[in-house]
Design an enzyme around this catalytic site. Sequence first.
Site, PDB file in Angstrom:
ATOM      1  N   CYS A  45      10.401  -6.107  -7.288  1.00 48.97           N
ATOM      2  CA  CYS A  45      11.163  -6.617  -8.428  1.00 48.97           C
ATOM      3  C   CYS A  45      12.058  -5.487  -8.971  1.00 48.97           C
ATOM      4  CB  CYS A  45      10.205  -7.106  -9.513  1.00 48.97           C
ATOM      5  SG  CYS A  45       9.316  -5.760 -10.286  1.00 48.97           S
ATOM      6  N   HIS A  60       0.238  -1.586  -9.651  1.00 49.66           N
ATOM      7  CA  HIS A  60       0.323  -3.042  -9.495  1.00 49.66           C
ATOM      8  C   HIS A  60       1.297  -3.629 -10.513  1.00 49.66           C
ATOM      9  CE1 HIS A  60      -3.753  -3.009  -7.332  1.00 49.66           C
ATOM     10  NE2 HIS A  60      -2.776  -3.097  -6.460  1.00 49.66           N
ATOM     11  N   GLU A  87       0.836  -1.213   0.000  1.00 49.86           N
ATOM     12  CA  GLU A  87       0.000   0.000   0.000  1.00 49.86           C
ATOM     13  C   GLU A  87       0.871   1.263   0.000  1.00 49.86           C
ATOM     14  OE1 GLU A  87      -3.048   0.135  -0.712  1.00 49.86           O
ATOM     15  OE2 GLU A  87      -3.504  -1.989  -0.497  1.00 49.86           O
ATOM     16  N   HIS A 119       2.125   2.309  -3.409  1.00 52.12           N
ATOM     17  CA  HIS A 119       1.218   3.125  -4.234  1.00 52.12           C
ATOM     18  C   HIS A 119       1.415   4.617  -3.948  1.00 52.12           C
ATOM     19  CE1 HIS A 119      -0.789  -0.246  -5.920  1.00 52.12           C
ATOM     20  NE2 HIS A 119      -1.443  -0.617  -4.831  1.00 52.12           N
TER      21      HIS A 119
END
Lengths: 178, 447
Positions: A162, A137, A128, A131
């Site tokens: 990643c 996403h 969260e 964001h």
Amino acid sequence: MQNSIIAVSPIGDIDQNIIESIREAISSAYGFGTVVLNAFDDITFAHNHTREQYHSTAILEKLEESIAAENVLKVIAITDKDLFIPILTYVFGEAQLGGKACILSLHRLMEGDRPAIICRVTKEAVHELGHTFSLRHCKEKQCVMGYSRGTQDVDRKGSKMCRYCTVLLNDELKKILF
Amino acid sequence: MSGTKILIVDDELIMRESLAGWLERDGHEVHKAASGEDALEMIKDTRYDILLVDIKMEGMSGLEVLEIIKEDDPDIAIVMITAYGSISTAIEAIKNGAREYLLKPFDPNELGVLIEKILRSQAQEQENLYLREEVKERTRFESMIGQSRPMQEIFHLIEDVAPTGSTTLITGETGTGKGLAAKAIHSQSDRCFGPFVSVNCGAIPEHLMESELFGYQKGAFTDAKENKKGRLELVHTGTLFLDEIGEISMRMQIDLLKVLEDKVFYRVGGTQPIEADFRVIAATNKDILEEVKKGVFREDLYYRLNVISLQMPTLRERKEDIPLLAELFLKRFANEINKPIDRIDRDAMDEMMLYEWPGNIRELENAIERAVVVCKTQKIMPQDLPIFSSDAVCTPLDMSLREMEKNHINEVLEANDWNISKTAGVLGIDRSTLYKKIKLFDLEKTD
């Protein structure tokens, strides 16, 4: 330059171990210090009697207002109540994309043994907050910014970002800090 | 540049905002319309992949919006949103061309699965379209031709650039032959015996791009039944042509930059690094530097691609090449459909020389193809060139290029009853370019 502190704001009585684990995970993921900040405890203003859930967007708006005077970079509220947004039946959390505030609900993440719960909530807290750093996403299944449709997805994904998300986060941090 | 373009059409602010916030976090580019009327205005400017339309709205209903949009653009995916108890209306919408319907409030799972399903099916459709276009592209132009000064300069530049092996960025309007220039550079380089692999970044959907470029390992995702080599593997020792580079997502930009720096990549789901030796030529009709300023194209990738730049001239800058090109196309199309047409009437040629060709060589090619089909004699006459109206021929000499373009687009739109696909086909430009031009010139349908 803004203060490089991320606030963790428990709403109501939240397990101290969970809060500490979340703080640790946030520091490790974003490299900022954390502080516990009790913005408010009462969220009945966001309660929907028909759905018996709490409207996360309304809570976020109040949260942003409440911490406006605080010198913090971002804030994440933690609640044990079930959250919703009007068009969806429920959400694990909500964040202002590229904004200051986000919220995480523990309500649907508390199944299973203690280590599993801690692992799950820390991943979703980092998610969260991601964001609020403008990360969306991610399609990488192992990435913590991957979209989780249920607790199984949360358990399956990793706790780290990643390569793509790390690059995008660094770009964003450069913009914020310099 | 970003992910899927979605338009939410709902008269309730709270529904619009909550759905938009959710979809934006999912990486989609989301626009919102508060009414059916607003939505119809917005689709004039932007081509959306998916429309989420509430059935029950004040003013124009969702069903009316569906009907109007489907008439003009049958390919667009429209998902109807309805409250519990209105399923019969939703089913009616499906009969009228809606892709799916959702009962609100819906499960986040349901929404995600639905969007993915639509994107997968669109990806498949686009892939088929891309493959068809690729086959067509191979036979499109025999070679680059031109005796004009701008083209002679291009030929010299290509000769100089080809042996260097440097990454090259080719810019120019749609239809100016950027792909041909890339092939010419490849064929005159040391890599001419290696493959020339073309990737149309605008035609391959973002979700297919990764596996297209990098390939995948069996089991990497549900449909990965066997290992597949990506284009980066296939291009080894050759030239990789990245057409419409301005269309790639931020995520893909990061990947590309990494590959250009290291010349090493991994298949999707693979753990073994694969080394590839290739040259990159990229092309775009966009002002990439402007995209960099807007923050939608990475500056580091721009400099990595723009080692050498090549600006293709428009057809109006090389009008003396029109007869040569027109004759070449005439010969090809007449042969293809076995018609004994062997020349172009002088008046018809004069008209072609006067015209400004906003769609460049591709538009000229389409015009000749059409003329060959309708021509009843042995030579192409002015009336065989249907895109020229008498007004266009008598264009006042003080009219600017911009005004001429605006008038021509408006006339072709009116002639085709504002059917976007048909108009784009006649003009020889793609639909998104046409939408941009309509917005730029503020064109409106006359009743």
